[in-house]
Design a protein around this motif. Sequence first.
Motif, PDB file in Angstrom:
ATOM      1  N   LEU A  83       0.950  -1.275   0.039  1.00 57.27           N
ATOM      2  CA  LEU A  83      -0.130   0.030   0.111  1.00 57.27           C
ATOM      3  C   LEU A  83       0.986   1.070   0.009  1.00 57.27           C
ATOM      4  O   LEU A  83       1.573   1.497   1.166  1.00 57.27           O
ATOM      5  CB  LEU A  83      -0.885  -0.092   1.299  1.00 57.27           C
ATOM      6  N   THR A  84       0.893   1.827  -1.244  1.00 53.35           N
ATOM      7  CA  THR A  84       1.986   3.221  -1.463  1.00 53.35           C
ATOM      8  C   THR A  84       1.220   4.144  -0.669  1.00 53.35           C
ATOM      9  O   THR A  84       1.773   5.334   0.118  1.00 53.35           O
ATOM     10  CB  THR A  84       2.144   3.450  -2.729  1.00 53.35           C
ATOM     11  N   ASP A  85      -0.191   4.631  -0.722  1.00 48.52           N
ATOM     12  CA  ASP A  85      -0.697   5.762  -0.411  1.00 48.52           C
ATOM     13  C   ASP A  85      -2.216   5.800  -0.456  1.00 48.52           C
ATOM     14  O   ASP A  85      -2.914   4.836  -0.996  1.00 48.52           O
ATOM     15  CB  ASP A  85      -0.382   6.782  -1.396  1.00 48.52           C
ATOM     16  N   ILE A  86      -2.866   6.376   0.541  1.00 45.94           N
ATOM     17  CA  ILE A  86      -4.227   6.745   0.805  1.00 45.94           C
ATOM     18  C   ILE A  86      -4.486   8.110   0.796  1.00 45.94           C
ATOM     19  O   ILE A  86      -3.644   8.734   1.893  1.00 45.94           O
ATOM     20  CB  ILE A  86      -4.753   5.943   2.126  1.00 45.94           C
ATOM     21  N   THR A  87      -5.178   8.737   0.126  1.00 44.22           N
ATOM     22  CA  THR A  87      -5.517  10.031   0.190  1.00 44.22           C
ATOM     23  C   THR A  87      -6.859  10.444  -0.155  1.00 44.22           C
ATOM     24  O   THR A  87      -7.856   9.503  -0.446  1.00 44.22           O
ATOM     25  CB  THR A  87      -4.622  10.883  -0.620  1.00 44.22           C
ATOM     26  N   GLU A 108      -4.414  11.065   8.307  1.00 42.86           N
ATOM     27  CA  GLU A 108      -4.028  12.321   7.745  1.00 42.86           C
ATOM     28  C   GLU A 108      -5.313  12.669   6.842  1.00 42.86           C
ATOM     29  O   GLU A 108      -5.808  13.723   6.676  1.00 42.86           O
ATOM     30  CB  GLU A 108      -2.644  12.052   6.907  1.00 42.86           C
ATOM     31  N   THR A 109      -5.729  11.724   6.130  1.00 44.45           N
ATOM     32  CA  THR A 109      -7.124  11.761   5.189  1.00 44.45           C
ATOM     33  C   THR A 109      -8.286  12.364   5.927  1.00 44.45           C
ATOM     34  O   THR A 109      -8.866  13.377   5.581  1.00 44.45           O
ATOM     35  CB  THR A 109      -7.324  10.626   4.472  1.00 44.45           C
ATOM     36  N   TYR A 110      -8.570  11.721   7.199  1.00 43.10           N
ATOM     37  CA  TYR A 110      -9.453  12.345   8.273  1.00 43.10           C
ATOM     38  C   TYR A 110      -9.172  13.924   8.597  1.00 43.10           C
ATOM     39  O   TYR A 110     -10.031  14.561   8.359  1.00 43.10           O
ATOM     40  CB  TYR A 110      -9.575  11.389   9.289  1.00 43.10           C
ATOM     41  N   ASP A 111      -7.815  13.884   8.998  1.00 42.74           N
ATOM     42  CA  ASP A 111      -7.536  15.425   9.477  1.00 42.74           C
ATOM     43  C   ASP A 111      -7.933  16.385   8.236  1.00 42.74           C
ATOM     44  O   ASP A 111      -8.387  17.397   8.557  1.00 42.74           O
ATOM     45  CB  ASP A 111      -5.984  15.253   9.733  1.00 42.74           C
ATOM     46  N   ASP A 134      -7.681   4.050  15.894  1.00 42.13           N
ATOM     47  CA  ASP A 134      -7.365   5.730  16.473  1.00 42.13           C
ATOM     48  C   ASP A 134      -7.469   6.709  15.837  1.00 42.13           C
ATOM     49  O   ASP A 134      -6.738   7.475  15.391  1.00 42.13           O
ATOM     50  CB  ASP A 134      -5.861   5.417  17.152  1.00 42.13           C
ATOM     51  N   LEU A 135      -8.702   6.995  15.203  1.00 42.43           N
ATOM     52  CA  LEU A 135      -9.024   7.945  14.256  1.00 42.43           C
ATOM     53  C   LEU A 135      -9.109   9.389  14.966  1.00 42.43           C
ATOM     54  O   LEU A 135     -10.035   9.596  15.624  1.00 42.43           O
ATOM     55  CB  LEU A 135     -10.442   7.748  13.628  1.00 42.43           C
ATOM     56  N   ARG A 136      -7.885   9.922  15.006  1.00 39.92           N
ATOM     57  CA  ARG A 136      -7.983  11.524  15.132  1.00 39.92           C
ATOM     58  C   ARG A 136      -7.035  12.087  14.641  1.00 39.92           C
ATOM     59  O   ARG A 136      -6.373  11.721  13.526  1.00 39.92           O
ATOM     60  CB  ARG A 136      -7.542  11.587  16.837  1.00 39.92           C
ATOM     61  N   ARG A 137      -6.890  13.471  14.797  1.00 39.41           N
ATOM     62  CA  ARG A 137      -6.127  14.510  13.974  1.00 39.41           C
ATOM     63  C   ARG A 137      -4.681  14.114  14.221  1.00 39.41           C
ATOM     64  O   ARG A 137      -4.252  13.744  15.320  1.00 39.41           O
ATOM     65  CB  ARG A 137      -6.344  16.030  14.303  1.00 39.41           C
ATOM     66  N   ILE A 138      -3.943  14.274  13.040  1.00 43.72           N
ATOM     67  CA  ILE A 138      -2.429  13.947  13.208  1.00 43.72           C
ATOM     68  C   ILE A 138      -1.474  15.142  12.951  1.00 43.72           C
ATOM     69  O   ILE A 138      -0.392  15.064  13.438  1.00 43.72           O
ATOM     70  CB  ILE A 138      -2.385  12.820  12.276  1.00 43.72           C
ATOM     71  N   LEU A 139      -2.048  16.198  12.153  1.00 47.06           N
ATOM     72  CA  LEU A 139      -1.242  17.169  11.738  1.00 47.06           C
ATOM     73  C   LEU A 139      -1.751  18.397  12.237  1.00 47.06           C
ATOM     74  O   LEU A 139      -0.997  19.386  12.426  1.00 47.06           O
ATOM     75  CB  LEU A 139      -0.794  17.151  10.133  1.00 47.06           C
ATOM     76  N   ASN A 140      -2.952  18.799  12.194  1.00 43.85           N
ATOM     77  CA  ASN A 140      -3.580  19.945  12.769  1.00 43.85           C
ATOM     78  C   ASN A 140      -3.829  19.811  14.225  1.00 43.85           C
ATOM     79  O   ASN A 140      -3.763  18.885  14.782  1.00 43.85           O
ATOM     80  CB  ASN A 140      -4.903  20.037  11.879  1.00 43.85           C
ATOM     81  N   MET A 141      -4.235  21.071  14.562  1.00 45.76           N
ATOM     82  CA  MET A 141      -4.653  21.221  15.980  1.00 45.76           C
ATOM     83  C   MET A 141      -5.766  20.347  16.531  1.00 45.76           C
ATOM     84  O   MET A 141      -6.700  20.219  15.610  1.00 45.76           O
ATOM     85  CB  MET A 141      -4.815  22.604  16.384  1.00 45.76           C
ATOM     86  N   ASP A 142      -5.914  19.676  17.433  1.00 46.07           N
ATOM     87  CA  ASP A 142      -6.969  18.848  17.944  1.00 46.07           C
ATOM     88  C   ASP A 142      -8.256  19.753  17.932  1.00 46.07           C
ATOM     89  O   ASP A 142      -9.433  19.190  17.545  1.00 46.07           O
ATOM     90  CB  ASP A 142      -6.652  18.318  19.197  1.00 46.07           C
ATOM     91  N   ASP A 143      -8.215  20.822  18.359  1.00 42.78           N
ATOM     92  CA  ASP A 143      -9.324  21.688  18.366  1.00 42.78           C
ATOM     93  C   ASP A 143      -9.689  22.499  17.019  1.00 42.78           C
ATOM     94  O   ASP A 143     -10.721  23.336  17.226  1.00 42.78           O
ATOM     95  CB  ASP A 143      -9.461  22.593  19.535  1.00 42.78           C
ATOM     96  N   LEU A 144      -9.016  22.053  16.135  1.00 48.17           N
ATOM     97  CA  LEU A 144      -9.736  22.898  14.672  1.00 48.17           C
ATOM     98  C   LEU A 144     -11.009  22.095  14.307  1.00 48.17           C
ATOM     99  O   LEU A 144     -11.189  21.176  14.392  1.00 48.17           O
ATOM    100  CB  LEU A 144      -8.585  22.333  13.455  1.00 48.17           C
ATOM    101  N   ASN A 169     -14.579   9.800   7.447  1.00 44.91           N
ATOM    102  CA  ASN A 169     -14.507   8.752   8.760  1.00 44.91           C
ATOM    103  C   ASN A 169     -14.238   7.287   8.187  1.00 44.91           C
ATOM    104  O   ASN A 169     -14.909   6.957   7.215  1.00 44.91           O
ATOM    105  CB  ASN A 169     -16.005   8.835   9.432  1.00 44.91           C
ATOM    106  N   PHE A 170     -13.233   6.935   8.920  1.00 41.37           N
ATOM    107  CA  PHE A 170     -12.702   5.516   8.212  1.00 41.37           C
ATOM    108  C   PHE A 170     -13.260   4.506   9.569  1.00 41.37           C
ATOM    109  O   PHE A 170     -12.740   4.325  10.725  1.00 41.37           O
ATOM    110  CB  PHE A 170     -11.366   5.332   8.306  1.00 41.37           C
TER     111      PHE A 170
END
Length: 165
Positions: free
Chosen positions: A55-59, A115-118, A129-139, A123-124
């Motif tokens: 699996l190379t990528d999911i976006t 990342e795609t969720y973020d 553990d589906l939560r933000r990974i790069l952006n702020m949690d409260d965004l 929704n996957f």
Amino acid sequence: MDNNSVLQHLQLKFGDAVQELGVPYGLLTIEVAKDRLIELLEFAKEDSQLQLNYLTDITGVHYPKQADREFCVVYHLHNMYENYRLRIKAFLPASDPSIASATVLWNGANWMERETYDFYGINFIGHPDLRRILNMDDLDVFPMRKEYPLEDPNRIDKKDFYFGR
């Protein structure tokens, strides 16, 4: 292994659930119904003929003007033995941007789905553990959605008269 034989092999197994979208730059791109996605991914990974086990990528992609197909989740698979790649797309409606998680097949899907969720808010289902990974949690927005203008219309430093137009 070539695009035609791969497409025929997949359509023989999945019938109308798999549709060819094109072959941009030689990369076979198919569409699969979202309820058959995991079944297709598992078949592509485990099948002795396909061996698309990397699996190379999911976006994600946001198409705001496509009714009932506003979101798309894109998967890139790679057969490392024959250096063959396949792109798989599953379209989702904006009313329910949810799809099954590929973490049941690849542990590496974890971060890609987060990342795609973020960025897109997809929704996957079944993700551990589906939560933000790069952006702020409260965004409270998903920044890659095409719901906002690219630039602030109130900025005056980008007006044409400053550039002699």
